[in-house]
Design a protein around this motif. Structure first.
Motif, PDB file in Angstrom:
ATOM      1  N   HIS A  16      43.786  53.655  35.658  1.00  0.00           N
ATOM      2  CA  HIS A  16      43.282  52.379  36.168  1.00  0.00           C
ATOM      3  C   HIS A  16      42.193  52.701  37.193  1.00  0.00           C
ATOM      4  O   HIS A  16      42.325  53.642  37.984  1.00  0.00           O
ATOM      5  CB  HIS A  16      44.405  51.574  36.816  1.00  0.00           C
ATOM      6  N   ILE A  74      37.831  41.121  46.621  1.00  0.00           N
ATOM      7  CA  ILE A  74      38.294  41.207  45.239  1.00  0.00           C
ATOM      8  C   ILE A  74      38.030  42.611  44.708  1.00  0.00           C
ATOM      9  O   ILE A  74      36.927  43.136  44.832  1.00  0.00           O
ATOM     10  CB  ILE A  74      37.594  40.155  44.363  1.00  0.00           C
ATOM     11  N   CYS A 100      42.575  40.783  46.677  1.00  0.00           N
ATOM     12  CA  CYS A 100      42.883  40.519  45.271  1.00  0.00           C
ATOM     13  C   CYS A 100      42.637  41.771  44.445  1.00  0.00           C
ATOM     14  O   CYS A 100      41.605  42.435  44.582  1.00  0.00           O
ATOM     15  CB  CYS A 100      42.019  39.368  44.757  1.00  0.00           C
ATOM     16  N   ASP A 101      43.592  42.089  43.579  1.00  0.00           N
ATOM     17  CA  ASP A 101      43.423  43.180  42.629  1.00  0.00           C
ATOM     18  C   ASP A 101      44.340  42.897  41.438  1.00  0.00           C
ATOM     19  O   ASP A 101      45.252  42.068  41.533  1.00  0.00           O
ATOM     20  CB  ASP A 101      43.766  44.533  43.261  1.00  0.00           C
ATOM     21  N   ASN A 102      44.097  43.585  40.321  1.00  0.00           N
ATOM     22  CA  ASN A 102      44.915  43.351  39.129  1.00  0.00           C
ATOM     23  C   ASN A 102      45.817  44.526  38.787  1.00  0.00           C
ATOM     24  O   ASN A 102      46.441  44.534  37.726  1.00  0.00           O
ATOM     25  CB  ASN A 102      44.033  43.002  37.917  1.00  0.00           C
ATOM     26  N   ASP A 103      45.891  45.535  39.673  1.00  0.00           N
ATOM     27  CA  ASP A 103      46.773  46.672  39.424  1.00  0.00           C
ATOM     28  C   ASP A 103      48.100  46.457  40.149  1.00  0.00           C
ATOM     29  O   ASP A 103      48.114  46.275  41.371  1.00  0.00           O
ATOM     30  CB  ASP A 103      46.109  47.958  39.913  1.00  0.00           C
ATOM     31  N   HIS A 126      47.578  38.709  43.154  1.00  0.00           N
ATOM     32  CA  HIS A 126      47.571  39.597  41.984  1.00  0.00           C
ATOM     33  C   HIS A 126      46.889  38.841  40.849  1.00  0.00           C
ATOM     34  O   HIS A 126      47.472  37.945  40.232  1.00  0.00           O
ATOM     35  CB  HIS A 126      48.991  39.994  41.586  1.00  0.00           C
ATOM     36  N   ALA A 127      45.617  39.169  40.593  1.00  0.00           N
ATOM     37  CA  ALA A 127      44.837  38.450  39.587  1.00  0.00           C
ATOM     38  C   ALA A 127      43.647  39.301  39.186  1.00  0.00           C
ATOM     39  O   ALA A 127      43.324  40.297  39.837  1.00  0.00           O
ATOM     40  CB  ALA A 127      44.374  37.097  40.120  1.00  0.00           C
ATOM     41  N   ASP A 128      42.997  38.892  38.106  1.00  0.00           N
ATOM     42  CA  ASP A 128      41.862  39.613  37.544  1.00  0.00           C
ATOM     43  C   ASP A 128      40.581  38.874  37.881  1.00  0.00           C
ATOM     44  O   ASP A 128      40.525  37.643  37.795  1.00  0.00           O
ATOM     45  CB  ASP A 128      42.024  39.724  36.030  1.00  0.00           C
ATOM     46  N   ARG A 130      38.112  38.449  36.252  1.00  0.00           N
ATOM     47  CA  ARG A 130      37.638  37.673  35.107  1.00  0.00           C
ATOM     48  C   ARG A 130      38.217  36.262  35.077  1.00  0.00           C
ATOM     49  O   ARG A 130      37.852  35.466  34.213  1.00  0.00           O
ATOM     50  CB  ARG A 130      37.988  38.413  33.809  1.00  0.00           C
ATOM     51  N   GLU A 131      39.132  35.981  35.994  1.00  0.00           N
ATOM     52  CA  GLU A 131      39.723  34.647  36.133  1.00  0.00           C
ATOM     53  C   GLU A 131      39.400  34.094  37.517  1.00  0.00           C
ATOM     54  O   GLU A 131      40.280  33.894  38.350  1.00  0.00           O
ATOM     55  CB  GLU A 131      41.234  34.720  35.925  1.00  0.00           C
ATOM     56  N   ILE A 135      41.784  32.923  41.057  1.00  0.00           N
ATOM     57  CA  ILE A 135      41.651  33.526  42.386  1.00  0.00           C
ATOM     58  C   ILE A 135      41.295  32.472  43.425  1.00  0.00           C
ATOM     59  O   ILE A 135      41.866  32.430  44.525  1.00  0.00           O
ATOM     60  CB  ILE A 135      40.602  34.651  42.356  1.00  0.00           C
TER      61      ILE A 135
END
Length: 261
Positions: A16, A74, A100-103, A126-128, A130-131, A135
Protein backbone atom coordinates in the motif's frame (compact mmCIF):
# COMPACT_ATOMS: atom_id res chain seq x y z
CA UNK A 1 -10.42 12.13 18.82
CA UNK A 2 -13.55 10.39 17.67
CA UNK A 3 -12.42 8.05 14.89
CA UNK A 4 -14.76 5.55 13.36
CA UNK A 5 -14.98 2.33 15.34
CA UNK A 6 -15.01 -0.16 12.50
CA UNK A 7 -11.70 -1.79 11.70
CA UNK A 8 -11.44 -3.08 8.13
CA UNK A 9 -9.06 -6.01 7.70
CA UNK A 10 -5.45 -5.25 6.80
CA UNK A 11 -4.28 -6.95 3.60
CA UNK A 12 -0.60 -7.78 4.17
CA UNK A 13 -0.28 -9.61 0.85
CA UNK A 14 -0.36 -6.41 -1.23
CA UNK A 15 1.74 -3.28 -0.80
CA UNK A 16 0.00 0.00 0.00
CA UNK A 17 1.36 3.43 -0.88
CA UNK A 18 1.00 4.69 2.72
CA UNK A 19 3.07 1.81 4.06
CA UNK A 20 5.67 2.13 1.28
CA UNK A 21 5.98 5.78 2.26
CA UNK A 22 6.40 4.78 5.92
CA UNK A 23 9.18 2.42 4.88
CA UNK A 24 10.89 5.18 2.87
CA UNK A 25 10.83 7.36 5.99
CA UNK A 26 12.41 4.57 8.04
CA UNK A 27 9.20 3.72 9.88
CA UNK A 28 8.32 0.35 11.39
CA UNK A 29 4.64 0.14 10.50
CA UNK A 30 4.93 -1.67 7.20
CA UNK A 31 5.19 -5.21 5.90
CA UNK A 32 7.66 -7.17 3.75
CA UNK A 33 5.58 -6.48 0.61
CA UNK A 34 5.84 -2.73 1.29
CA UNK A 35 9.54 -2.93 2.12
CA UNK A 36 10.21 -4.80 -1.11
CA UNK A 37 8.78 -1.93 -3.15
CA UNK A 38 10.63 0.70 -1.12
CA UNK A 39 13.94 -1.14 -1.45
CA UNK A 40 13.65 -1.31 -5.24
CA UNK A 41 12.90 2.39 -5.62
CA UNK A 42 15.76 4.78 -6.44
CA UNK A 43 17.37 6.61 -3.53
CA UNK A 44 15.65 9.77 -4.77
CA UNK A 45 12.34 8.32 -3.54
CA UNK A 46 13.63 8.27 0.03
CA UNK A 47 14.95 11.81 -0.35
CA UNK A 48 11.59 12.92 -1.73
CA UNK A 49 9.72 11.38 1.21
CA UNK A 50 11.86 13.35 3.63
CA UNK A 51 11.46 16.54 1.60
CA UNK A 52 7.70 16.12 1.56
CA UNK A 53 7.44 15.79 5.34
CA UNK A 54 9.57 18.88 5.76
CA UNK A 55 7.44 20.84 3.29
CA UNK A 56 4.26 19.74 5.05
CA UNK A 57 5.49 21.11 8.35
CA UNK A 58 6.73 24.40 6.86
CA UNK A 59 3.46 24.96 5.00
CA UNK A 60 1.32 24.03 8.02
CA UNK A 61 3.30 26.33 10.31
CA UNK A 62 2.93 29.21 7.84
CA UNK A 63 -0.81 28.65 7.46
CA UNK A 64 -1.32 28.44 11.22
CA UNK A 65 0.68 31.64 11.56
CA UNK A 66 -1.65 33.26 9.01
CA UNK A 67 -4.58 32.45 11.29
CA UNK A 68 -5.87 29.23 9.71
CA UNK A 69 -7.38 27.08 12.47
CA UNK A 70 -8.96 24.25 10.42
CA UNK A 71 -7.10 21.57 8.47
CA UNK A 72 -8.24 18.66 6.30
CA UNK A 73 -5.37 16.29 5.53
CA UNK A 74 -6.18 13.61 2.94
CA UNK A 75 -3.72 10.79 2.37
CA UNK A 76 -2.45 11.15 5.92
CA UNK A 77 -0.24 8.10 5.98
CA UNK A 78 1.04 6.39 9.09
CA UNK A 79 1.70 8.96 11.85
CA UNK A 80 5.29 10.22 11.90
CA UNK A 81 6.15 13.00 14.33
CA UNK A 82 5.81 15.86 14.05
CA UNK A 83 2.33 15.28 12.66
CA UNK A 84 0.29 18.03 11.03
CA UNK A 85 -1.90 18.63 14.09
CA UNK A 86 1.15 18.96 16.32
CA UNK A 87 2.63 21.64 14.09
CA UNK A 88 -0.69 23.49 13.77
CA UNK A 89 -1.59 23.26 17.48
CA UNK A 90 1.87 24.39 18.53
CA UNK A 91 0.89 27.74 17.01
CA UNK A 92 -2.92 27.61 17.45
CA UNK A 93 -3.73 25.20 20.33
CA UNK A 94 -7.42 25.28 19.38
CA UNK A 95 -6.81 24.16 15.79
CA UNK A 96 -9.18 21.49 14.48
CA UNK A 97 -7.72 18.79 12.23
CA UNK A 98 -9.40 16.01 10.26
CA UNK A 99 -7.16 13.28 8.87
CA UNK A 100 -8.22 10.90 6.11
CA UNK A 101 -6.68 7.78 4.61
CA UNK A 102 -7.93 4.51 3.10
CA UNK A 103 -5.40 2.11 4.66
CA UNK A 104 -6.80 0.27 7.71
CA UNK A 105 -3.41 0.25 9.43
CA UNK A 106 -3.40 4.05 9.30
CA UNK A 107 -6.80 4.05 11.03
CA UNK A 108 -5.50 1.91 13.87
CA UNK A 109 -2.40 4.04 14.42
CA UNK A 110 -4.38 7.25 14.07
CA UNK A 111 -6.72 6.24 16.89
CA UNK A 112 -3.76 5.71 19.19
CA UNK A 113 -1.35 8.45 18.13
CA UNK A 114 -3.16 11.42 16.59
CA UNK A 115 -4.20 12.89 19.92
CA UNK A 116 -5.22 16.54 20.04
CA UNK A 117 -4.32 19.15 22.58
CA UNK A 118 -7.21 19.69 25.01
CA UNK A 119 -8.10 23.04 23.41
CA UNK A 120 -8.29 21.60 19.89
CA UNK A 121 -9.75 18.63 18.04
CA UNK A 122 -8.39 15.85 15.85
CA UNK A 123 -10.56 13.33 14.06
CA UNK A 124 -9.94 10.59 11.52
CA UNK A 125 -11.99 9.51 8.51
CA UNK A 126 -11.41 6.12 6.93
CA UNK A 127 -12.25 6.87 3.29
CA UNK A 128 -10.82 7.05 -0.22
CA UNK A 129 -9.97 10.34 -1.92
CA UNK A 130 -11.94 9.08 -4.93
CA UNK A 131 -15.07 9.60 -2.81
CA UNK A 132 -14.76 13.31 -1.99
CA UNK A 133 -18.41 13.68 -1.03
CA UNK A 134 -18.03 10.96 1.61
CA UNK A 135 -15.00 12.75 3.04
CA UNK A 136 -16.71 16.14 2.99
CA UNK A 137 -19.79 14.80 4.80
CA UNK A 138 -17.62 13.31 7.52
CA UNK A 139 -15.36 16.35 7.82
CA UNK A 140 -18.34 18.67 8.28
CA UNK A 141 -18.95 17.02 11.65
CA UNK A 142 -15.73 18.64 12.89
CA UNK A 143 -14.89 21.49 10.50
CA UNK A 144 -16.93 24.60 9.71
CA UNK A 145 -16.92 24.92 5.92
CA UNK A 146 -18.24 28.48 6.17
CA UNK A 147 -14.80 29.44 7.50
CA UNK A 148 -11.36 28.99 5.87
CA UNK A 149 -9.89 25.49 5.81
CA UNK A 150 -6.46 24.32 4.70
CA UNK A 151 -6.72 21.21 2.52
CA UNK A 152 -3.60 19.07 2.22
CA UNK A 153 -3.14 16.44 -0.49
CA UNK A 154 0.50 15.44 -0.17
CA UNK A 155 2.10 12.52 -1.97
CA UNK A 156 -1.32 11.40 -3.15
CA UNK A 157 -2.24 12.90 -6.50
CA UNK A 158 0.49 11.02 -8.36
CA UNK A 159 -1.29 7.79 -7.44
CA UNK A 160 -4.38 8.94 -9.36
CA UNK A 161 -4.14 8.51 -13.14
CA UNK A 162 -5.94 10.96 -15.41
CA UNK A 163 -8.74 8.43 -15.94
CA UNK A 164 -9.74 8.91 -12.29
CA UNK A 165 -10.06 12.69 -12.80
CA UNK A 166 -7.77 13.93 -10.00
CA UNK A 167 -8.28 17.54 -11.09
CA UNK A 168 -12.04 17.10 -10.76
CA UNK A 169 -11.56 15.54 -7.32
CA UNK A 170 -9.54 18.52 -6.12
CA UNK A 171 -12.14 20.87 -7.61
CA UNK A 172 -14.92 19.10 -5.67
CA UNK A 173 -13.09 19.88 -2.44
CA UNK A 174 -12.25 23.48 -3.31
CA UNK A 175 -15.81 24.17 -4.46
CA UNK A 176 -16.98 23.20 -0.97
CA UNK A 177 -14.48 25.47 0.79
CA UNK A 178 -14.98 29.07 1.87
CA UNK A 179 -13.07 31.93 0.23
CA UNK A 180 -9.77 32.41 2.02
CA UNK A 181 -9.20 28.67 2.30
CA UNK A 182 -5.95 27.14 1.13
CA UNK A 183 -4.86 24.09 -0.85
CA UNK A 184 -1.48 22.46 -0.17
CA UNK A 185 -0.34 20.02 -2.86
CA UNK A 186 2.74 18.00 -3.72
CA UNK A 187 3.37 15.84 -6.76
CA UNK A 188 6.11 13.62 -8.12
CA UNK A 189 7.77 15.15 -11.19
CA UNK A 190 8.06 13.39 -14.51
CA UNK A 191 10.29 16.03 -16.11
CA UNK A 192 13.09 16.60 -13.57
CA UNK A 193 14.87 13.29 -14.20
CA UNK A 194 12.91 11.18 -16.67
CA UNK A 195 15.02 8.05 -16.12
CA UNK A 196 14.53 8.08 -12.35
CA UNK A 197 10.84 8.88 -12.80
CA UNK A 198 10.37 5.93 -15.12
CA UNK A 199 12.22 3.63 -12.74
CA UNK A 200 9.92 4.69 -9.89
CA UNK A 201 6.82 4.11 -11.98
CA UNK A 202 8.08 0.67 -13.02
CA UNK A 203 8.89 -0.46 -9.47
CA UNK A 204 5.56 0.68 -8.08
CA UNK A 205 3.81 -1.08 -10.96
CA UNK A 206 5.56 -4.34 -10.05
CA UNK A 207 3.90 -4.05 -6.65
CA UNK A 208 0.52 -3.42 -8.22
CA UNK A 209 0.51 0.32 -7.46
CA UNK A 210 -0.08 2.74 -10.30
CA UNK A 211 2.22 5.78 -10.17
CA UNK A 212 1.32 8.63 -12.52
CA UNK A 213 4.07 11.24 -12.34
CA UNK A 214 3.34 14.58 -14.02
CA UNK A 215 5.28 17.46 -15.50
CA UNK A 216 5.39 20.92 -13.97
CA UNK A 217 2.87 22.12 -16.56
CA UNK A 218 0.55 19.19 -15.83
CA UNK A 219 0.79 19.81 -12.08
CA UNK A 220 -0.05 23.49 -12.57
CA UNK A 221 -3.49 22.49 -13.89
CA UNK A 222 -4.53 21.53 -10.35
CA UNK A 223 -4.36 25.23 -9.45
CA UNK A 224 -6.62 26.66 -12.15
CA UNK A 225 -8.88 29.34 -10.65
CA UNK A 226 -6.80 29.36 -7.46
CA UNK A 227 -4.25 31.99 -6.38
CA UNK A 228 -0.83 30.42 -5.90
CA UNK A 229 1.07 32.09 -3.06
CA UNK A 230 4.77 32.89 -3.03
CA UNK A 231 7.21 31.37 -3.80
CA UNK A 232 4.94 29.75 -6.39
CA UNK A 233 5.04 26.28 -7.87
CA UNK A 234 8.55 25.06 -7.02
CA UNK A 235 10.55 21.99 -6.08
CA UNK A 236 9.99 20.99 -2.46
CA UNK A 237 13.19 22.40 -0.88
CA UNK A 238 12.51 25.78 -2.53
CA UNK A 239 9.22 26.39 -0.69
CA UNK A 240 9.42 28.35 2.54
CA UNK A 241 7.59 31.25 4.15
CA UNK A 242 8.69 33.17 7.21
CA UNK A 243 11.52 30.77 8.09
CA UNK A 244 15.11 30.23 7.10
CA UNK A 245 15.51 28.66 3.67
CA UNK A 246 15.87 24.86 3.70
CA UNK A 247 19.16 23.39 2.55
CA UNK A 248 19.22 23.54 -1.27
CA UNK A 249 19.15 20.12 -2.87
CA UNK A 250 17.85 18.43 -5.97
CA UNK A 251 14.24 17.30 -5.81
CA UNK A 252 11.86 15.31 -7.95
CA UNK A 253 8.88 16.69 -6.06
CA UNK A 254 6.83 19.73 -7.05
CA UNK A 255 4.89 21.61 -4.36
CA UNK A 256 2.68 24.68 -4.08
CA UNK A 257 0.21 26.38 -1.77
CA UNK A 258 -2.75 28.23 -3.24
CA UNK A 259 -5.56 30.38 -1.88
CA UNK A 260 -9.21 29.85 -2.73
CA UNK A 261 -10.50 33.25 -3.96
Amino acid sequence: MTAEKSHPPIDTSRPHSARVYDSLLGGKDNYPVDQAVAERLPIEAKIGARQQRSFMNRATAWLAGEGVTQFLDIGTGIPTEPNLHQTAQEINPSARVVYCDNDPIVLRHAEALLVSRPEGVTDYVHADVREPDVILDAARKVLDFDRPIALSLLGLLHFLPDAEDPIGIVRTFTDAMAPGSYVVLSHGASDVDEEIGQQSEDEYQKGGIRLALRSRKEFSRFFEDLDIVEPGLVEAPEWFQGTDAPTPEKSGLYVAVARVP
